[in-house]
Design a protein around this motif. Structure first.
Motif, PDB file in Angstrom:
ATOM      1  N   GLN A  21       3.972   1.443   5.016  1.00  0.00           N
ATOM      2  CA  GLN A  21       3.443   0.414   5.460  1.00  0.00           C
ATOM      3  C   GLN A  21       4.286  -0.871   5.402  1.00  0.00           C
TER       4      GLN A  21
ATOM      5  N   GLU B 224       0.869  -1.199  -0.038  1.00  0.00           N
ATOM      6  CA  GLU B 224      -0.003   0.169   0.024  1.00  0.00           C
ATOM      7  C   GLU B 224       0.787   1.337   0.275  1.00  0.00           C
ATOM      8  N   SER B 225       1.937   1.355   0.763  1.00  0.00           N
ATOM      9  CA  SER B 225       2.768   2.312   0.779  1.00  0.00           C
ATOM     10  C   SER B 225       4.146   2.030   1.359  1.00  0.00           C
ATOM     11  N   HIS B 226       5.222   2.681   1.193  1.00  0.00           N
ATOM     12  CA  HIS B 226       6.606   2.323   1.426  1.00  0.00           C
ATOM     13  C   HIS B 226       6.647   2.355   3.038  1.00  0.00           C
TER      14      HIS B 226
END
Ligand code: PEP
Ligand code: MN
Length: 359
Positions: free
Chosen positions: A135, A131-133
């Protein structure tokens, strides 16, 4: 007695004698083929060899002077060959390259210093989706500290609904690779189309084929051309035989780094997301020499019984586990019900270490 009657009775006598000779020849054939079966057993070879059978048929047909037509001759010889194979009391299934033979060694697949197969259980953990760096990094650090060696994260998500989050695609691959390198974990991620194989292979250490794609033969063929490990998940409606044949698609094209993953099949049961077919673990290990991983998260779709089920999978002989874990499952963009918090992942790892000597 007329001339015709005399001739008929003479022809019938010749026919009876001929039948006896054919019978004698057939018995000689069976004796010979039984002996071949014994020798093959000693050599650890399968009784049925489709290539040899088709060569023998060709030899017979080429040498046939007639008047029996070739197609009839073929039918007769096929029946004889079949009888000999059955007489040897042997497998009717064709031999596959992935089949275990007496003396076959377990396949061990090395990724980034982690061995999958042949000993210590290989554990793969990580979120359902990248989902994101932040996360990924938080989750990866947490899992690494627990002794989880391989990081998972989906960038191409094969979602049942077209309205659900479809994954960050190449952006997700970049994040996964960067985090894997930063934390020092090899990474596994799913590829959903043949077209994306080179792209995903450029970032991943292991390419995953999801349950919805086990029957995607174009994808399997493409994966057979690369030289990176592939983890093939069992189709949720696939028999074990279909599963092994799907693995053969990859293997036979020269990519010998194939890992099988049991992740549950669809049944009438609704209290679990799928029904984990634990019997497939020892059976797949018996039929093939490939490592077998069990994905306990997608099998169950719930977290409350994950410990005993993970234990059962390893006790049944699985070479490792996959589970989903997220630093904040409540905010996850996919599968938030089944993703373990880092604390729950720690509980699972502790439980397994307590219950299994090999962990
Ligand atoms: C996954 O592992 O991300 C996944 C989608 O699993 P499956 O293909 O087994 O449903
Ligand atoms: Mn998932």
């Amino acid at each position: 007695m007329t001339d015709y009657e005399r001739e008929l009775s003479a022809l019938r006598a010749r026919m009876s004698a001929l039948n006896e000779r054919i019978m004698g020849n057939l018995n000689e054939f069976i004796t010979l083929s039984n002996r071949i079966g014994e020798v093959k057993d000693k050599m650890g070879l399968p009784h049925f060899d489709p290539v040899r059978e088709s060569n023998m048929l060709k030899e017979v047909l080429d040498a046939n002077p007639g008047p029996m037509p070739g197609d009839q001759m073929k039918t007769v010889f096929k029946a004889i060959f079949r009888a000999s194979v059955e007489e040897m009391g042997m497998e009717k299934r064709a031999r596959l390259e992935v089949n275990r033979l007496p003396g076959s060694r377990d396949k061990v697949i090395e990724v980034g210093g982690v061995a999958i197969g042949g000993g210590r259980p290989a554990i793969m953990g990580g979120p359902c989706s990248v989902e994101s760096h932040e996360q990924m990094l938080e989750t990866a650090r947490g899992l690494k500290a627990l002794g989880v060696p391989i990081l998972r994260g989906g960038a191409f998500k094969p979602r049942t609904s077209p309205y659900s989050f479809q994954g960050l695609e190449e952006e997700g691959l970049k994040i996964l690779r960067a985090v894997g390198d930063e934390v020092g974990m090899p990474v596994i991620t799913e590829v959903i189309s043949a077209h994306d194989v080179p792209l995903v292979a450029g970032y991943a250490d292991i390419l995953q084929v999801g349950t919805r794609n086990m029957f995607n033969y174009a994808l399997l063929k493409e994966l057979g051309r690369i030289r990176k490990p592939v983890m093939l998940k069992r189709g949720f409606m696939a028999t074990m035989e279909e599963f092994v044949l799907a693995a053969e698609y990859i293997y036979v094209r020269g990519n010998h780094q194939v890992i099988l993953c049991e992740r549950g099949i669809r049944t009438f049961e609704t209290w679990t997301r799928n029904t984990l077919d634990i019997s497939s673990v020892p059976i797949l290990k018996q039929e093939t020499f490939l490592p077998v991983i069990v994905d306990v998260s997608h099998a169950l779709g719930r977290k409350d019984v994950i410990k005993p089920i993970a234990h059962a999978a390893l006790a049944a002989g699985a070479d490792g586990l996959m589970f989903e874990s997220h630093c904040n499952p409540a905010s996850a963009l996919s599968d938030n019900q089944q993703q373990l918090t880092l604390e729950e992942a720690a509980g699972l790892m502790d439980y397994l270490k307590k219950h299994l000597e090999t962990m």
